[in-house]
Design an enzyme around this catalytic site. Structure first.
Site, PDB file in Angstrom:
ATOM      1  NE  ARG A  36      -4.218  -1.499   0.084  1.00 11.68           N
ATOM      2  CZ  ARG A  36      -5.257  -1.747   0.855  1.00 11.68           C
ATOM      3  NH1 ARG A  36      -5.482  -1.010   1.914  1.00 11.68           N
ATOM      4  NH2 ARG A  36      -6.096  -2.710   0.551  1.00 11.68           N
ATOM      5  NE  ARG A  40      -7.287   5.468   2.267  1.00 11.52           N
ATOM      6  CZ  ARG A  40      -8.123   4.676   2.916  1.00 11.52           C
ATOM      7  NH1 ARG A  40      -9.276   5.140   3.340  1.00 11.52           N
ATOM      8  NH2 ARG A  40      -7.811   3.428   3.144  1.00 11.52           N
ATOM      9  NE  ARG A  49      -9.496   7.479  -6.166  1.00 10.09           N
ATOM     10  CZ  ARG A  49      -9.889   6.891  -5.055  1.00 10.09           C
ATOM     11  NH1 ARG A  49      -9.060   6.147  -4.373  1.00 10.09           N
ATOM     12  NH2 ARG A  49     -11.121   7.012  -4.627  1.00 10.09           N
ATOM     13  CG  ASP A  85      -8.847  -3.450  -4.450  1.00 11.01           C
ATOM     14  OD1 ASP A  85      -8.313  -2.775  -3.559  1.00 11.01           O
ATOM     15  OD2 ASP A  85      -9.616  -4.403  -4.211  1.00 11.01           O
ATOM     16  CE1 TYR A 160     -13.122  -7.396   1.762  1.00  8.85           C
ATOM     17  CE2 TYR A 160     -11.422  -8.816   0.850  1.00  8.85           C
ATOM     18  CZ  TYR A 160     -11.796  -7.777   1.677  1.00  8.85           C
ATOM     19  OH  TYR A 160     -10.863  -7.123   2.435  1.00  8.85           O
TER      20      TYR A 160
HETATM   21  O1  CP3 Z   1       0.010  -1.848  -2.402  1.00 11.09           O
HETATM   22  C1  CP3 Z   1      -0.192  -0.963  -3.251  1.00 11.09           C
HETATM   23  O2  CP3 Z   1       0.255   0.202  -3.155  1.00 11.09           O
HETATM   24  C2  CP3 Z   1      -0.924  -1.348  -4.537  1.00 11.09           C
HETATM   25  C3  CP3 Z   1      -2.317  -1.175  -4.567  1.00 11.09           C
HETATM   26  C4  CP3 Z   1      -3.268  -2.083  -3.792  1.00 11.09           C
HETATM   27  C5  CP3 Z   1      -4.541  -1.614  -3.377  1.00 11.09           C
HETATM   28  N1  CP3 Z   1      -5.248  -2.664  -2.865  1.00 11.09           N
HETATM   29  C6  CP3 Z   1      -4.993  -0.238  -3.518  1.00 11.09           C
HETATM   30  C7  CP3 Z   1      -6.117   0.221  -2.672  1.00 11.09           C
HETATM   31  C8  CP3 Z   1      -3.189  -3.432  -3.465  1.00 11.09           C
HETATM   32  C9  CP3 Z   1      -2.041  -4.396  -3.659  1.00 11.09           C
HETATM   33  C10 CP3 Z   1      -4.465  -3.793  -2.890  1.00 11.09           C
HETATM   34  C11 CP3 Z   1      -4.799  -5.162  -2.466  1.00 11.09           C
HETATM   35  C12 CP3 Z   1      -5.954  -5.372  -1.586  1.00 11.09           C
HETATM   36  N2  CP3 Z   1      -7.202  -4.811  -1.679  1.00 11.09           N
HETATM   37  C13 CP3 Z   1      -5.976  -6.315  -0.544  1.00 11.09           C
HETATM   38  C14 CP3 Z   1      -4.838  -7.202  -0.159  1.00 11.09           C
HETATM   39  C15 CP3 Z   1      -3.832  -6.432   0.597  1.00 11.09           C
HETATM   40  C16 CP3 Z   1      -4.188  -6.174   2.049  1.00 11.09           C
HETATM   41  O3  CP3 Z   1      -4.241  -4.991   2.402  1.00 11.09           O
HETATM   42  O4  CP3 Z   1      -4.419  -7.124   2.767  1.00 11.09           O
HETATM   43  C17 CP3 Z   1      -7.259  -6.279   0.041  1.00 11.09           C
HETATM   44  C18 CP3 Z   1      -7.734  -7.102   1.220  1.00 11.09           C
HETATM   45  C19 CP3 Z   1      -8.030  -5.335  -0.691  1.00 11.09           C
HETATM   46  C20 CP3 Z   1      -9.449  -4.971  -0.487  1.00 11.09           C
HETATM   47  C21 CP3 Z   1      -9.533  -3.535  -0.138  1.00 11.09           C
HETATM   48  N3  CP3 Z   1      -9.501  -2.523  -1.092  1.00 11.09           N
HETATM   49  C22 CP3 Z   1      -9.591  -2.928   1.137  1.00 11.09           C
HETATM   50  C23 CP3 Z   1      -9.669  -3.664   2.454  1.00 11.09           C
HETATM   51  C24 CP3 Z   1      -9.567  -1.528   0.938  1.00 11.09           C
HETATM   52  C25 CP3 Z   1      -9.493  -0.424   1.980  1.00 11.09           C
HETATM   53  C26 CP3 Z   1     -10.771   0.312   2.193  1.00 11.09           C
HETATM   54  C27 CP3 Z   1     -10.522   1.605   2.946  1.00 11.09           C
HETATM   55  O5  CP3 Z   1     -10.943   2.643   2.428  1.00 11.09           O
HETATM   56  O6  CP3 Z   1      -9.897   1.585   4.011  1.00 11.09           O
HETATM   57  C28 CP3 Z   1      -9.513  -1.316  -0.460  1.00 11.09           C
HETATM   58  C29 CP3 Z   1      -9.440  -0.016  -1.142  1.00 11.09           C
HETATM   59  C30 CP3 Z   1      -8.077   0.350  -1.605  1.00 11.09           C
HETATM   60  N4  CP3 Z   1      -7.272  -0.452  -2.357  1.00 11.09           N
HETATM   61  C31 CP3 Z   1      -7.437   1.597  -1.425  1.00 11.09           C
HETATM   62  C32 CP3 Z   1      -6.211   1.538  -2.107  1.00 11.09           C
HETATM   63  C33 CP3 Z   1      -5.181   2.626  -2.259  1.00 11.09           C
HETATM   64  C34 CP3 Z   1      -8.021   2.798  -0.677  1.00 11.09           C
HETATM   65  C35 CP3 Z   1      -9.049   3.426  -1.531  1.00 11.09           C
HETATM   66  C36 CP3 Z   1      -9.001   4.933  -1.525  1.00 11.09           C
HETATM   67  O7  CP3 Z   1      -7.911   5.523  -1.595  1.00 11.09           O
HETATM   68  O8  CP3 Z   1     -10.099   5.525  -1.516  1.00 11.09           O
END
Ligand code: CP3
Length: 353
Positions: A36, A40, A49, A85, A160
């Site tokens: 990540r 944010r 974004r 994602d 999910y």
């Molecule tokens: O790592 C990176 O920088 C690459 C991008 C990446 C994202 N999601 C961007 C993202 C990667 C590799 C993921 C994988 C992902 N997504 C996982 C596995 C990794 C982990 O954290 O365990 C999982 C479980 C998800 C599902 C998911 N998507 C979650 C739990 C969330 C967070 C929701 C929140 O707002 O807290 C997301 C959204 C997400 N994916 C964001 C990002 C940057 C945040 C969205 C935003 O900026 O509005």
């Protein structure tokens, strides 16, 4: 005049320190990146974004390219990870999925019956052109810095789909796994096929390493993981065929599963902060590298604590065949990005050969 050898900086992504550490080869210094790292914690991410939904951003090649590059420019990390994602393959296949800010993925019509499993739409490789465009643009911009492609593992995606959104206990998921073993296996088969298509698209466009995220696998016993989940994760890696890219396999709370996580076909096992890397090496064995495992919460503490913990992880990582420095899970949104830059610098300083 001193003729001491200077470390030769990597000249190609496929020969980068990240790829070399993943294979257990000598490196010029310990490679570091952060799960990540795009997101944010970065003001430049928040402004780019603004006004675009997460899943729309993921399908816009120029946005994907820019967001992926932001942390590489800012922190000097040794790898980029594609901004996307784990639920994107479901979206591209036509499922009703939304990512709600501060919550996570929410599924319009959760999978609760055998018929729901049969009705899941398939992912067509041709629908991933936008992703391959982004990867090609990135490879052109990144030079010698490697790009990591990734996918969600079948189990974590199934949580999910079945729960309908994020959950703590994953009770519905486990109940489905026990009550409907055939439908469960069929569901994870389908998710493995789609994850392999997603990974192949990224590797064929130029990603030089892949990471399979099985973030929630740690909720399972070793016996259930081995019997009902691992074969499907192995199928994802097998789906890469002859593509010669290192494979990283990561989950949270997987202390008891570490040997099995390696057995699914990984070159590198990702470790969270619960198990020190020297102990993780004993559990995983000598033939795989490790990635991890600084507690992301440490980055919210004072600088002396950060430095002490970084040094500890670097030292304990020396036990492994190869070590890729990372956090034990993703960057927390409140993290000061300057601390991430500092950690990358410190890891490099401590490990330059
Ligand atoms: O790592 C990176 O920088 C690459 C991008 C990446 C994202 N999601 C961007 C993202 C990667 C590799 C993921 C994988 C992902 N997504 C996982 C596995 C990794 C982990 O954290 O365990 C999982 C479980 C998800 C599902 C998911 N998507 C979650 C739990 C969330 C967070 C929701 C929140 O707002 O807290 C997301 C959204 C997400 N994916 C964001 C990002 C940057 C945040 C969205 C935003 O900026 O509005």
């Amino acid at each position: 005049m001193s003729l001491a050898p200077t470390p030769v900086p990597p000249t190609s992504p496929a020969d980068s320190d990240l790829v070399r550490a993943a294979r257990g080869l000598p490196v010029s210094r310990t490679p570091v990146w952060f799960m990540r790292q795009a997101g944010r914690s970065l003001p430049e991410y928040r402004s780019l974004r603004a006004g675009t939904a997460m899943l729309d951003a993921c399908q816009d090649p120029d946005m994907v390219t820019e967001i992926t590059l932001q942390p590489v420019r800012r922190h000097g990390v040794d790898a980029a990870i594609l901004f996307s994602d784990i639920v994107l393959p479901l979206v591209v296949a036509g499922m009703d999925v939304e990512i709600k800010p501060g919550i996570g993925p929410v599924i319009g019509k959760p999978v609760r019956t055998v018929a729901d499993v049969e009705a899941l739409p398939a992912l067509e490789p041709e629908a991933l052109g936008f992703l391959q465009t982004a990867v090609r643009q990135l490879v052109a911009e990144l030079g010698a810095t490697p790009l990591i492609g990734f996918a969600g593992a079948p189990f974590t995606l199934a949580t999910y789909l079945i729960e309908g959104g994020p959950s703590k206990e994953h009770a519905r998921t486990k109940a489905f796994m026990y009550a409907e073993p055939e439908a469960w296996s069929r569901l994870l088969d389908k998710l493995a096929v789609s994850a392999a298509i997603f990974l192949r698209a990224q590797v064929d466009a130029g990603a030089v390493a892949v990471q399979l995220f099985d973030s929630w696998a740690g909720v399972l016993s070793a016996a259930d993981y081995a019997e009902r989940v691992l074969p499907h994760s192995r199928a994802v890696f097998d789906g890469l065929g002859e593509r010669d890219v290192p494979r990283i396999h990561f989950g949270v709370g997987t202390g008891e599963l570490l040997p099995l996580i390696g057995d699914a076909g990984a070159d590198v096992v990702g470790v969270d902060w619960r198990i020190p890397l020297d102990e993780a090496t004993r559990r995983v064995g000598p033939h795989r590298s490790l990635q991890g495992n600084l507690d992301p919460a440490v980055l919210l503490a004072d600088r002396a604590t950060v430095d002490r913990e970084v040094r500890r992880v670097v030292e304990q990582g020396r036990a492994a065949r190869g070590h890729i420095f990372n956090l034990g899970h993703g960057v927390l949104p409140d993290t000061d990005p300057d601390v991430l830059t500092h950690v990358a610098e410190l890891v490099h300083e401590l490990t330059t050969r």
